[in-house]
Enzyme design. Structure first.
Site, mmCIF file in Angstrom:
data_model
loop_
_atom_site.group_PDB
_atom_site.id
_atom_site.type_symbol
_atom_site.label_atom_id
_atom_site.label_comp_id
_atom_site.label_asym_id
_atom_site.label_seq_id
_atom_site.Cartn_x
_atom_site.Cartn_y
_atom_site.Cartn_z
ATOM 1 C CE1 TYR A 1 -2.938 -3.118 0.810
ATOM 2 C CE2 TYR A 1 -2.695 -2.666 3.154
ATOM 3 C CZ TYR A 1 -3.181 -3.453 2.138
ATOM 4 O OH TYR A 1 -3.916 -4.578 2.435
ATOM 5 C CB CYS B 1 1.808 0.785 4.166
ATOM 6 S SG CYS B 1 2.721 -0.342 5.214
ATOM 7 C CG PHE C 1 5.331 -1.418 8.568
ATOM 8 C CD1 PHE C 1 6.306 -1.580 9.529
ATOM 9 C CD2 PHE C 1 4.049 -1.099 8.984
ATOM 10 C CE1 PHE C 1 6.022 -1.444 10.880
ATOM 11 C CE2 PHE C 1 3.745 -0.966 10.331
ATOM 12 C CZ PHE C 1 4.733 -1.133 11.285
ATOM 13 C CB CYS C 2 4.865 -0.371 1.914
ATOM 14 S SG CYS C 2 3.685 -1.684 2.283
#
Length: 353
Positions: free
Chosen positions: A83, A86, A88-89
């Site tokens: 995403y 996001c 973390f992404c």
């Protein structure tokens, strides 16, 4: 009323208590608990359309892809399922960009998640890495540690390196089974390689400490800050709607229902993580703590070049770009010089690819 119907159907597909923290909208969105069933269903519907479909469509129009097909035959080919907003992404993208690794992006629809139907692991990021055979890497910190080890070490195949990060099943306080990776901040290097990357033990310990801090603390400050007030929540979703080129009805539900839902969810997150009444102060204190840890005599925590902790913190913070919380952070903290240096080194690496 088709858009409203889709919102309610999405809510039925994604029960509100399944709308988990990481990677749903800007930062870590809410998990379950609290309120009556009807109220939870309404929030779930709003969030599923506003925080999910909105981001998905916006990212489809705006994502700049890095083509894995440009890699020479036999080299590492990477596909990142993500995403866009996001944190973390974003961490994984910052790492790949800095190391000049071409990759293809597949934006995942947060409602249906058809793009990752091949995987029993239902979160993002997921990285598919092909270095002769295709491997699936889960968890942002595992992805970063495994690929970094692969870039440094010539002794082991990527498949062998990934096996050093086994998932361990644990049970949360709510009785839910989850998988954790206890060694995900370690690079799996031999003694000679370790000495080359970390001349002294303290360097490695410091990097691991702040990578963990980014995951365990910094990331949880994002949502409460970007959805801090109704005005900020609407501003966030106004951006999503404009970039996603929604129709009138779809745009209405995405902007208003999504913003309202995330405003209330952010209050739950504030309580869960024991934040101050003014959550901006937690954000300011966190980034100033980071700058203090770097000190006055280093450009980055890694010295003259970013290390994995630098890339993690930068990746988390940049999902707020363009929002009031980001602008406030730049004005009221000492983060700006470091942040601009990070932008510059990553842009140079991208140009060099």
């Amino acid at each position: 009323m088709a858009a409203a119907g889709r919102a309610w159907r999405a809510a039925l597909l994604l029960s509100p208590w399944r709308l988990r923290a990481p990677c749903r909208a800007y930062g870590a969105a809410a998990g379950g608990g609290g309120g009556g069933g009807g109220r939870r269903l309404l929030l779930g519907a709003a969030f599923a359309l506003g925080g999910g479909t909105g981001l998905y469509l916006a990212a489809q129009h705006r994502l700049r892809e890095h083509s894995a097909a440009e890699l020479p035959a036999g080299d590492l080919q990477l596909t990142l399922y993500q995403y866009k907003t996001c944190p973390f992404c974003s961490k994984v993208r910052a790492f790949l960009d800095y190391h000049g690794l071409p990759y293809e992006i597949v934006e995942v629809n947060p409602i249906m998640r058809k793009e990752i139907k091949f995987s029993s692991y239902r979160k993002v990021p997921i990285l598919l890495a092909n270095a002769g055979s295709t491997l699936q890497l889960n968890d942002s910190s595992v992805i970063i540690s495994a690929i970094k080890t692969y870039l440094i070490s010539k002794r082991n195949s990527l498949e062998e390196i990934v096996s050093f990060y086994p998932p361990m099943k644990t049970v949360t306080d709510q009785g839910k089974e989850v998988f954790e990776y206890g060694n995900k901040y370690w690079l799996m290097l031999d003694e000679k390689e370790t000495k080359r990357v970390y001349p002294v033990k303290e360097v490695r310990v410091e990097e691991m400490k702040w990578r963990k801090w980014a995951d365990d603390w910094l990331v949880h400050l994002i949502s409460p800050n970007v959805y801090r007030t109704p005005r900020e929540a609407f501003a966030s979703f106004d951006y999503i709607v404009r970039e996603g080129k929604f129709g009138t009805v779809e745009g209405f539900f995405a902007k208003y229902m999504g913003a309202i839902a995330m405003f209330f969810i952010s209050k739950r997150l504030k309580k869960r993580h024991h934040l101050q009444d003014d959550v901006r102060q937690d954000l300011y204190e966190a980034v100033d703590e980071w700058v203090k840890a770097i000190g006055k005599h280093r450009l980055f925590m890694g010295g003259n070049q970013p290390n994995l902790a630098d890339l993690a913190v930068y990746g988390v913070l940049r999902v707020m770009e363009g929002l009031e919380a980001f602008d406030d952070m730049m004005v009221h903290t000492k983060i700006q010089p470091w942040y601009q240096r990070m932008e510059e080194v990553i842009q140079k690496a991208e140009v060099a690819v």
